[in-house]
Design an enzyme around this catalytic site. Sequence first.
Site, PDB file in Angstrom:
ATOM      1  N   ASP A 112      64.269 -90.749  12.146  1.00 13.32           N
ATOM      2  CA  ASP A 112      64.794 -92.119  12.093  1.00 13.32           C
ATOM      3  C   ASP A 112      66.321 -92.167  12.094  1.00 13.32           C
ATOM      4  OD1 ASP A 112      62.064 -92.517  11.555  1.00 13.32           O
ATOM      5  OD2 ASP A 112      62.407 -92.672   9.400  1.00 13.32           O
ATOM      6  N   GLU A 144      57.655-100.826  15.113  1.00 14.85           N
ATOM      7  CA  GLU A 144      58.641-100.618  14.048  1.00 14.85           C
ATOM      8  C   GLU A 144      59.977-100.199  14.678  1.00 14.85           C
ATOM      9  OE1 GLU A 144      56.532 -97.644  11.894  1.00 14.85           O
ATOM     10  OE2 GLU A 144      57.105 -96.008  13.239  1.00 14.85           O
TER      11      GLU A 144
END
Length: 326
Positions: A37, A207
Amino acid sequence: MRIQLIICALLCANLNAFAQVGKTTSGNPVFPGWYADPEGIIFGKQYWIYPTFSDKYEKQVFFDAFSSADLVHWQKHEKILDTSTVKWAKKAMWAPSIIEKDKKYYLFFGANDIQSDQEKGGIGVAVANNPAGPFKDHLGKPLIDKFYNGAQPIDQFVFKAPDGQHYLFYGGWRHCNVARLNQDFSGFLPHADGSIFKEITPEGYVEGPFMFVRNGKYYFMWSEGGWTGPDYSVAYAIADSPFGPFERIGKILKQDPAVATGAGHHSVIQVPGKDEYYIIYHRRPLSETDGNHRVTCIDQMTFDEKGFINPVKITHDGVPMKKITK
């Protein structure tokens, strides 16, 4: 024996120094360790990457950061924020997003992976005087701790629009919201229609939202598929405002079975003053089957003559050395 060990250590150090001097591309992954991420950003003449420490949720209790002057040589800044500082965070500290405002650095993050409004956790914000921290909890509580419009409060991205307004894009569970941050990032301002959390979910969204502006157009990007699987990928849309409407154009980042799988949850950085872009993302090495084993990589991102993003080729080489001159 001791003399031999000393000689060996000196030789190894010299060889390592030679390798660093001779290195001209970043390589992928760009730094060792399990990290996911990643948010890339530029502060001054330094590139920075803020990733999730990729491990079991119970071990995700801190953030490291990495800085570089040239995209090739990276310095690790350990534990810039952890649960000893954020008292309400217990696990699953995810997806940091950072921005500079009024000579302070604000780090937004998710924690605890809450599954309902009754659990403690959500999206928090920390603050520091420099990008390497140490960061301290800005509010002493989450900034968002409830599910609005079905969006799990995770995967936050803070965005400064050309007019100076700061927005927070966020959301898991296939829903994405945008909210207008107030001046001190302690809460939110209402949208024109009076709402606080406006849903802008495009088709295929799962997401990992991200936004940037190029030639007056707002590029909204997100991750699709399951984060533990090979189908994890990045898609995007283009609109005339940060509110959309965002109609899905297509995928631009995905696995290459010859290189790596599960390429997703990315960010984008632009070289100051140039139409040059890099995409920073995580992927899973071909030899790994553990869903938590992800590494941070960087590759070039280009556009066609109409402004659409060309499919990204994921590589082992990464990107060439690039210093910031402006």
